[in-house]
Design an enzyme around this catalytic site. Structure first.
Site, PDB file in Angstrom:
ATOM      1  N   GLU A  73     159.303  65.090  41.380  1.00 60.67           N
ATOM      2  CA  GLU A  73     157.610  65.251  41.476  1.00 60.67           C
ATOM      3  C   GLU A  73     157.218  64.210  40.959  1.00 60.67           C
ATOM      4  O   GLU A  73     155.970  64.063  41.203  1.00 60.67           O
ATOM      5  CB  GLU A  73     157.614  66.706  40.831  1.00 60.67           C
ATOM      6  N   ASP A 126     148.402  66.788  50.848  1.00 63.73           N
ATOM      7  CA  ASP A 126     149.341  67.722  51.401  1.00 63.73           C
ATOM      8  C   ASP A 126     148.506  68.977  51.805  1.00 63.73           C
ATOM      9  O   ASP A 126     149.307  70.008  52.376  1.00 63.73           O
ATOM     10  CB  ASP A 126     150.485  68.034  50.516  1.00 63.73           C
ATOM     11  N   THR A 166     147.176  68.647  42.892  1.00 65.39           N
ATOM     12  CA  THR A 166     148.343  69.196  42.263  1.00 65.39           C
ATOM     13  C   THR A 166     148.529  68.605  40.894  1.00 65.39           C
ATOM     14  O   THR A 166     147.888  67.343  40.538  1.00 65.39           O
ATOM     15  CB  THR A 166     149.425  68.331  43.027  1.00 65.39           C
TER      16      THR A 166
END
Length: 258
Positions: A43, A61, A66
């Protein structure tokens, strides 16, 4: 020696060390630390997962921002749940004012009401141990604990439990075809887990095949190296308990846990 009698004492059987090792789950503190590092390598391109409390960006995305140690997203509801928990534990914190905006953008990739100051305030909050603990607790409640529970139910050892955890981190759980539950169902069409009398390696290969299929359905997740050059490496070596040393690659970068 008159009337002496001997009492025969049976020898105690030594514990089966291999069985004891197999009983250790991903929720063992040492194994959990390995899991956090493995996910962080994929990640965040780093083994220092605790440095990721402050991480935040839009990776394009379709999930909005995020952020954090597990990739909480403004568009998928888990970031909202996290900030609500933080507000419950510390009313008036620096992120509480964004709750209305987080509720509005949930389900979208919009930054409406979050820009321009939300990323900076997130990084400020990340220095607060209350927020750090909230991230840990939500990670465990939504992702880690359900994955480990299902893995143990299926009779999987540490690697299998991790494969479940990594899948639920990326894909979440729900009704869409690429959710964790449906990845698992896809694997069950071709192999049985140990709890149903199947071979563990065969089942894990089927699960990873299903996972790769799910990743390729989405451009943002189409690089499957976190499976191909990490989890499958451990599986091919028969390291079903993720016993160090561990060597793997993600996105071409090499990592090691001694």
């Amino acid at each position: 020696m008159l009337g002496a009698s001997l009492t025969v004492v049976p020898l105690l059987r030594a514990p089966d060390a291999s069985a004891a090792a197999r009983a250790v789950g991903l929720d063992d503190p040492a194994k959990k630390e390995i899991a956090m590092k493995l996910v962080s390598s994929a990640e965040n391109s780093s083994l220092d997962w605790k440095a990721q409390y402050k991480y935040i960006e839009d990776i394009g995305d379709g999930r909005g921002y995020t952020a954090g140690i597990i990739g909480f997203c403004s568009g998928t509801g888990d970031m909202l749940d996290l900030v609500e928990l933080y507000a419950d534990r510390k009313p008036g914190n620096v992120l509480a004012k964004y709750l209305p905006a987080l509720r509005r953008v949930n389900g979208t990739d919009s930054h409406n009401g979050l820009d321009p100051s939300f990323p900076g305030d997130w990084r400020t909050a990340a220095r607060d141990t209350v927020f750090q603990q909230a991230q840990n607790d939500e990670r465990d409640r939504v992702y880690f604990n359900p994955a480990v529970k299902q893995g143990k139910t299926d009779g999987l050892r540490v690697l299998g439990q991790f494969a479940y955890y990594d899948a639920i981190v990326m894909h979440g759980d729900g009704t869409d075809p690429t959710s964790f539950s449906n990845i698992r169902k896809r694997a069950l069409r071709t192999a049985k887990p140990p709890a149903r009398g199947g071979d563990e390696v065969t089942y894990l290969n089927a699960f990873l095949d299903a996972r790769v299929w799910a990743m390729k359905q989405e451009e943002a997740h189409s690089d499957t190296s976190r499976v191909d050059t990490a989890q499958r490496v451990f599986l091919r070596k028969g390291n079903l308990d993720l016993t160090p040393p561990l060597d793997w690659k993600v996105y071409g970068d090499s990592y090691h846990i001694g």
